[in-house]
Scaffold this motif. Structure first.
Motif, short mmCIF file in Angstrom:
data_model
loop_
_atom_site.label_atom_id
_atom_site.label_comp_id
_atom_site.label_asym_id
_atom_site.label_seq_id
_atom_site.Cartn_x
_atom_site.Cartn_y
_atom_site.Cartn_z
N UNK A 16 2.50 -4.59 -0.50
CA UNK A 16 2.40 -6.02 -0.76
C UNK A 16 1.22 -6.64 0.00
N UNK A 17 0.96 -6.14 1.20
CA UNK A 17 -0.12 -6.69 2.02
C UNK A 17 -1.50 -6.26 1.54
N UNK A 18 -1.58 -5.14 0.82
CA UNK A 18 -2.89 -4.62 0.45
C UNK A 18 -3.11 -4.49 -1.05
N UNK A 19 -2.12 -4.80 -1.82
CA UNK A 19 -2.16 -4.55 -3.26
C UNK A 19 -2.95 -5.60 -4.03
N UNK A 73 -5.05 6.10 0.60
CA UNK A 73 -5.97 5.00 0.85
C UNK A 73 -5.19 3.72 1.19
N UNK A 74 -3.93 3.66 0.78
CA UNK A 74 -3.12 2.46 0.98
C UNK A 74 -1.92 2.74 1.89
N UNK A 75 -1.19 3.82 1.62
CA UNK A 75 0.03 4.12 2.35
C UNK A 75 -0.20 5.24 3.36
N UNK A 134 1.19 8.50 5.37
CA UNK A 134 2.23 9.53 5.36
C UNK A 134 3.10 9.44 6.60
N UNK A 135 4.42 9.58 6.41
CA UNK A 135 5.36 9.53 7.51
C UNK A 135 5.80 8.13 7.87
N UNK A 136 4.98 7.14 7.56
CA UNK A 136 5.33 5.74 7.82
C UNK A 136 5.75 5.03 6.54
N UNK A 137 5.00 5.27 5.45
CA UNK A 137 5.23 4.58 4.19
C UNK A 137 5.72 5.50 3.07
N UNK A 138 5.51 6.78 3.21
CA UNK A 138 6.00 7.76 2.24
C UNK A 138 6.07 9.12 2.90
N UNK A 139 6.74 10.04 2.24
CA UNK A 139 6.90 11.39 2.78
C UNK A 139 5.96 12.32 2.02
N UNK A 140 5.03 12.89 2.75
CA UNK A 140 4.08 13.83 2.16
C UNK A 140 4.70 15.22 2.21
N UNK A 141 4.58 15.96 1.12
CA UNK A 141 5.16 17.30 1.06
C UNK A 141 4.20 18.26 0.38
N UNK A 142 4.52 19.53 0.52
CA UNK A 142 3.80 20.57 -0.23
C UNK A 142 4.85 21.46 -0.87
#
Length: 143
Positions: free
Chosen positions: A121-124, A77-79, A81-89
């Motif tokens: 920081x921009x959305x928190x 909802x905030x970050x 995937x791939x831009x702000x964090x790494x999504x994995x399975x």
């Protein structure tokens, strides 16, 4: 898996424990906050509460640590995937391959961590993770 640390919960699939047990450190609240900045990568394994952002996620983002997370709609909802964090399975070698890649490409890892910090920081809003947890708990209430 050759990772500097994994800060996690007890929601790791059982087949991952035998081979990687020494990498998992169970922490709570202030302890997680204290150790997070000491590492380059934080792997978040979400508990079975969709839409909740755990404090360890906030701690990692605020510390400028590269965040890996399994599927968690609260984080997404905030970050991004791939831009702000790494999504994995935990399927196949997804986590191991992504860890190896970002350990070998520290500048790219740093850029993603800094993107997460800027986005956060921009959305928190203060207390976001706790507000979400309380709202989720209220939806579980029975009358």
């Amino acid at each position: 898996m050759d990772a500097p640390i994994v800060v996690s919960t007890k929601h790791i699939p059982p087949y991952y424990w035998p081979e990687h047990r020494e990498k998992f450190i169970e922490t709570l609240g202030p302890e997680t906050l204290a150790i997070t900045p000491n590492y380059r990568i934080n792997i978040n394994v979400s508990p079975p509460f969709p839409g909740v952002v755990q404090d360890r996620v906030v701690n990692a983002v605020e510390a400028g640590v590269l965040l890996f997370s399994d599927s968690n709609f609260g984080i997404e909802e905030i970050l991004t995937p791939g831009k702000d964090f790494i999504k994995f399975s935990f399927t196949d070698n997804d986590l191991s391959e992504k860890l190896q890649y970002y350990l070998a490409h520290p500048r790219e890892a740093y850029d993603i961590a800094m993107s997460a910090r800027a986005t956060w920081d921009a959305s928190s809003v203060p207390g976001f993770a706790y507000k979400q947890a309380i709202e989720h708990a209220l939806t579980l209430r029975t009358v």
